[in-house]
Design a protein around this motif. Sequence first.
Motif, PDB file in Angstrom:
ATOM      1  N   GLY A 257       0.821  -1.197   0.000  1.00  0.00           N
ATOM      2  CA  GLY A 257       0.000   0.000   0.000  1.00  0.00           C
ATOM      3  C   GLY A 257       0.857   1.250   0.000  1.00  0.00           C
ATOM      4  N   TYR A 258       0.384   2.291  -0.687  1.00  0.00           N
ATOM      5  CA  TYR A 258       1.123   3.553  -0.658  1.00  0.00           C
ATOM      6  C   TYR A 258       0.194   4.737  -0.515  1.00  0.00           C
ATOM      7  CZ  TYR A 258       0.164   4.700  -5.663  1.00  0.00           C
ATOM      8  OH  TYR A 258      -0.433   5.004  -6.858  1.00  0.00           O
ATOM      9  N   VAL A 259       0.779   5.852  -0.070  1.00  0.00           N
ATOM     10  CA  VAL A 259       0.122   7.151  -0.095  1.00  0.00           C
ATOM     11  C   VAL A 259       0.910   8.016  -1.073  1.00  0.00           C
ATOM     12  CG1 VAL A 259       1.497   8.024   1.859  1.00  0.00           C
ATOM     13  CG2 VAL A 259      -0.648   9.145   1.248  1.00  0.00           C
ATOM     14  N   GLN A 260       0.199   8.826  -1.849  1.00  0.00           N
ATOM     15  CA  GLN A 260       0.842   9.780  -2.749  1.00  0.00           C
ATOM     16  C   GLN A 260       0.291  11.162  -2.453  1.00  0.00           C
ATOM     17  OE1 GLN A 260       0.338   9.222  -7.053  1.00  0.00           O
ATOM     18  NE2 GLN A 260       2.387  10.044  -7.357  1.00  0.00           N
ATOM     19  N   VAL A 261       1.203  12.110  -2.219  1.00  0.00           N
ATOM     20  CA  VAL A 261       0.799  13.475  -1.899  1.00  0.00           C
ATOM     21  C   VAL A 261       1.130  14.398  -3.070  1.00  0.00           C
ATOM     22  CG1 VAL A 261       0.932  13.252   0.607  1.00  0.00           C
ATOM     23  CG2 VAL A 261       2.997  13.809  -0.679  1.00  0.00           C
ATOM     24  N   ASN A 262       0.565  15.584  -3.029  1.00  0.00           N
ATOM     25  CA  ASN A 262       0.658  16.522  -4.137  1.00  0.00           C
ATOM     26  C   ASN A 262       1.029  17.892  -3.583  1.00  0.00           C
ATOM     27  OD1 ASN A 262       0.194  18.125  -6.426  1.00  0.00           O
ATOM     28  ND2 ASN A 262      -1.513  16.860  -7.109  1.00  0.00           N
ATOM     29  N   TYR A 263       2.293  18.297  -3.742  1.00  0.00           N
ATOM     30  CA  TYR A 263       2.768  19.555  -3.188  1.00  0.00           C
ATOM     31  C   TYR A 263       3.381  20.428  -4.276  1.00  0.00           C
ATOM     32  CZ  TYR A 263       2.385  17.445   1.469  1.00  0.00           C
ATOM     33  OH  TYR A 263       1.912  16.848   2.615  1.00  0.00           O
ATOM     34  N   ALA A 264       3.305  21.735  -4.076  1.00  0.00           N
ATOM     35  CA  ALA A 264       3.925  22.677  -5.002  1.00  0.00           C
ATOM     36  C   ALA A 264       4.616  23.782  -4.215  1.00  0.00           C
ATOM     37  CB  ALA A 264       2.885  23.276  -5.951  1.00  0.00           C
ATOM     38  N   LEU A 265       5.624  24.370  -4.839  1.00  0.00           N
ATOM     39  CA  LEU A 265       6.342  25.507  -4.279  1.00  0.00           C
ATOM     40  C   LEU A 265       5.985  26.725  -5.115  1.00  0.00           C
ATOM     41  CD1 LEU A 265       8.500  26.913  -2.514  1.00  0.00           C
ATOM     42  CD2 LEU A 265      10.232  26.097  -4.147  1.00  0.00           C
ATOM     43  N   GLY A 266       5.298  27.672  -4.511  1.00  0.00           N
ATOM     44  CA  GLY A 266       4.884  28.865  -5.239  1.00  0.00           C
ATOM     45  C   GLY A 266       3.761  29.582  -4.510  1.00  0.00           C
ATOM     46  N   VAL A 267       3.076  30.466  -5.234  1.00  0.00           N
ATOM     47  CA  VAL A 267       1.983  31.232  -4.644  1.00  0.00           C
ATOM     48  C   VAL A 267       1.166  31.872  -5.770  1.00  0.00           C
ATOM     49  CG1 VAL A 267       3.340  33.375  -4.405  1.00  0.00           C
ATOM     50  CG2 VAL A 267       1.394  32.969  -2.891  1.00  0.00           C
ATOM     51  N   ASN A 268      -0.145  31.963  -5.559  1.00  0.00           N
ATOM     52  CA  ASN A 268      -1.041  32.674  -6.468  1.00  0.00           C
ATOM     53  C   ASN A 268      -0.926  32.218  -7.925  1.00  0.00           C
ATOM     54  OD1 ASN A 268      -1.923  34.184  -4.268  1.00  0.00           O
ATOM     55  ND2 ASN A 268      -0.489  35.859  -4.658  1.00  0.00           N
ATOM     56  N   GLY A 269      -0.837  30.911  -8.143  1.00  0.00           N
ATOM     57  CA  GLY A 269      -0.788  30.381  -9.495  1.00  0.00           C
ATOM     58  C   GLY A 269       0.587  30.321 -10.120  1.00  0.00           C
ATOM     59  N   TRP A 270       1.593  30.889  -9.472  1.00  0.00           N
ATOM     60  CA  TRP A 270       2.970  30.833  -9.973  1.00  0.00           C
ATOM     61  C   TRP A 270       3.720  29.784  -9.164  1.00  0.00           C
ATOM     62  CZ3 TRP A 270       7.347  32.686  -7.006  1.00  0.00           C
ATOM     63  CH2 TRP A 270       8.573  32.522  -7.667  1.00  0.00           C
ATOM     64  N   ASN A 271       4.222  28.754  -9.827  1.00  0.00           N
ATOM     65  CA  ASN A 271       4.917  27.667  -9.147  1.00  0.00           C
ATOM     66  C   ASN A 271       6.330  27.500  -9.677  1.00  0.00           C
ATOM     67  OD1 ASN A 271       2.739  26.887  -7.494  1.00  0.00           O
ATOM     68  ND2 ASN A 271       1.842  25.702  -9.161  1.00  0.00           N
ATOM     69  N   ILE A 272       7.250  27.270  -8.756  1.00  0.00           N
ATOM     70  CA  ILE A 272       8.635  26.973  -9.102  1.00  0.00           C
ATOM     71  C   ILE A 272       8.830  25.478  -9.270  1.00  0.00           C
ATOM     72  CG2 ILE A 272      11.032  27.148  -8.310  1.00  0.00           C
ATOM     73  CD1 ILE A 272      10.173  29.585  -6.655  1.00  0.00           C
ATOM     74  N   GLN A 273       8.106  24.709  -8.453  1.00  0.00           N
ATOM     75  CA  GLN A 273       8.305  23.262  -8.444  1.00  0.00           C
ATOM     76  C   GLN A 273       7.010  22.562  -8.045  1.00  0.00           C
ATOM     77  OE1 GLN A 273      11.598  22.071  -5.986  1.00  0.00           O
ATOM     78  NE2 GLN A 273      11.896  20.166  -7.084  1.00  0.00           N
ATOM     79  N   HIS A 274       6.814  21.362  -8.585  1.00  0.00           N
ATOM     80  CA  HIS A 274       5.632  20.559  -8.269  1.00  0.00           C
ATOM     81  C   HIS A 274       6.091  19.123  -8.038  1.00  0.00           C
ATOM     82  CE1 HIS A 274       1.676  18.534  -9.637  1.00  0.00           C
ATOM     83  NE2 HIS A 274       1.611  18.836  -8.357  1.00  0.00           N
ATOM     84  N   LEU A 275       5.758  18.549  -6.867  1.00  0.00           N
ATOM     85  CA  LEU A 275       6.201  17.210  -6.519  1.00  0.00           C
ATOM     86  C   LEU A 275       5.016  16.346  -6.103  1.00  0.00           C
ATOM     87  CD1 LEU A 275       9.373  18.018  -4.356  1.00  0.00           C
ATOM     88  CD2 LEU A 275       9.302  17.325  -6.755  1.00  0.00           C
ATOM     89  N   THR A 276       5.088  15.061  -6.458  1.00  0.00           N
ATOM     90  CA  THR A 276       4.045  14.097  -6.067  1.00  0.00           C
ATOM     91  C   THR A 276       4.703  12.837  -5.502  1.00  0.00           C
ATOM     92  OG1 THR A 276       3.978  13.251  -8.351  1.00  0.00           O
ATOM     93  CG2 THR A 276       2.359  14.942  -7.743  1.00  0.00           C
ATOM     94  N   PRO A 277       5.390  12.938  -4.370  1.00  0.00           N
ATOM     95  CA  PRO A 277       6.102  11.779  -3.809  1.00  0.00           C
ATOM     96  C   PRO A 277       5.162  10.752  -3.189  1.00  0.00           C
ATOM     97  CG  PRO A 277       6.223  13.621  -2.297  1.00  0.00           C
ATOM     98  CD  PRO A 277       5.548  14.138  -3.537  1.00  0.00           C
ATOM     99  N   CYS A 278       5.689   9.548  -3.001  1.00  0.00           N
ATOM    100  CA  CYS A 278       4.928   8.441  -2.415  1.00  0.00           C
ATOM    101  C   CYS A 278       5.636   7.881  -1.196  1.00  0.00           C
ATOM    102  CB  CYS A 278       4.746   7.306  -3.427  1.00  0.00           C
ATOM    103  SG  CYS A 278       3.672   7.706  -4.818  1.00  0.00           S
ATOM    104  N   GLY A 279       4.873   7.218  -0.356  1.00  0.00           N
ATOM    105  CA  GLY A 279       5.399   6.438   0.763  1.00  0.00           C
ATOM    106  C   GLY A 279       4.734   5.080   0.736  1.00  0.00           C
ATOM    107  N   GLN A 280       5.540   4.020   0.572  1.00  0.00           N
ATOM    108  CA  GLN A 280       4.982   2.682   0.391  1.00  0.00           C
ATOM    109  C   GLN A 280       5.414   1.718   1.496  1.00  0.00           C
ATOM    110  OE1 GLN A 280       5.166  -1.051  -2.825  1.00  0.00           O
ATOM    111  NE2 GLN A 280       5.506   1.047  -3.575  1.00  0.00           N
ATOM    112  N   LEU A 281       4.489   0.855   1.892  1.00  0.00           N
ATOM    113  CA  LEU A 281       4.748  -0.200   2.860  1.00  0.00           C
ATOM    114  C   LEU A 281       4.360  -1.537   2.243  1.00  0.00           C
ATOM    115  CD1 LEU A 281       3.257   1.508   6.042  1.00  0.00           C
ATOM    116  CD2 LEU A 281       5.682   1.223   5.511  1.00  0.00           C
ATOM    117  N   ARG A 282       5.181  -2.572   2.490  1.00  0.00           N
ATOM    118  CA  ARG A 282       4.889  -3.928   2.033  1.00  0.00           C
ATOM    119  C   ARG A 282       4.954  -4.860   3.238  1.00  0.00           C
ATOM    120  NH1 ARG A 282       7.347  -4.931  -4.023  1.00  0.00           N
ATOM    121  NH2 ARG A 282       6.593  -2.958  -4.939  1.00  0.00           N
ATOM    122  N   LEU A 283       3.850  -5.499   3.532  1.00  0.00           N
ATOM    123  CA  LEU A 283       3.743  -6.364   4.707  1.00  0.00           C
ATOM    124  C   LEU A 283       3.592  -7.811   4.268  1.00  0.00           C
ATOM    125  CD1 LEU A 283       2.941  -3.439   5.632  1.00  0.00           C
ATOM    126  CD2 LEU A 283       1.521  -4.524   7.371  1.00  0.00           C
TER     127      LEU A 283
END
Length: 215
Positions: A173-199
């Motif tokens: 199972g994993y979670v994927q988040v959606n983050y951006a660096l910027g303000v008011n529609g102007w973004n320098i960077q956009h990241l969608t990292p994940c964190g996964q666990l296997r049991l």
Amino acid sequence: MNIKRGIAFAAAACSIAGLGMATAPSASASTSPNAGLAVAKHVFAAGNPQAAYKALSAADKAAFNSVEQPATASHTQTATPLTAAQARALRPASGMRPMAYSGCWALSDTWGEKAAAGNTLFTYWQATEVCVSNGRVTGVSVYNYGGETSTPGWYKSGDATSATFNAGWEGRGYVQVNYALGVNGWNIQHLTPCGQLRLNGNGYNYAVSSSCNLN
């Protein structure tokens, strides 16, 4: 789904003379996180953040990047699946067949990324649970997942999502988040990292990664 709200941008006042913008606080005399954060707050509070960013000196832009650009990734296990005694009880003695585990067990973890200056940009977390019958995984679920930002400029640009996969011998199972660096529609960077666990279906083996691939 319970997703924590990101920290709001600092609303620092920025003086404007005519059509010009206020001068960014110089970071040339210091490489501390505070110097970089002062530059970042100036940029994000400006009437035109993109123009304020482009107008930074080389030293100020380096200070900005030192507190705003991801440099290191980490994860912290926040719950152990079994006690040491429970794990030993499930492991086979030499020359004996392993016991087939039946039951449900879970693991939770927190991931995060930091800037070169050492400040945390954002964190995210999730818990994965598997239910097992005689060593075979019968169900996988991801719960208690979400994330938060910790540095001005980074914000949540979309909801966190989760996904699962049952491989039979383990649940993933994993979670994927959606983050951006910027303000008011102007973004320098956009990241969608994940964190996964296997049991594993044996009730005690597991793996942690930042992969978005469940296969």
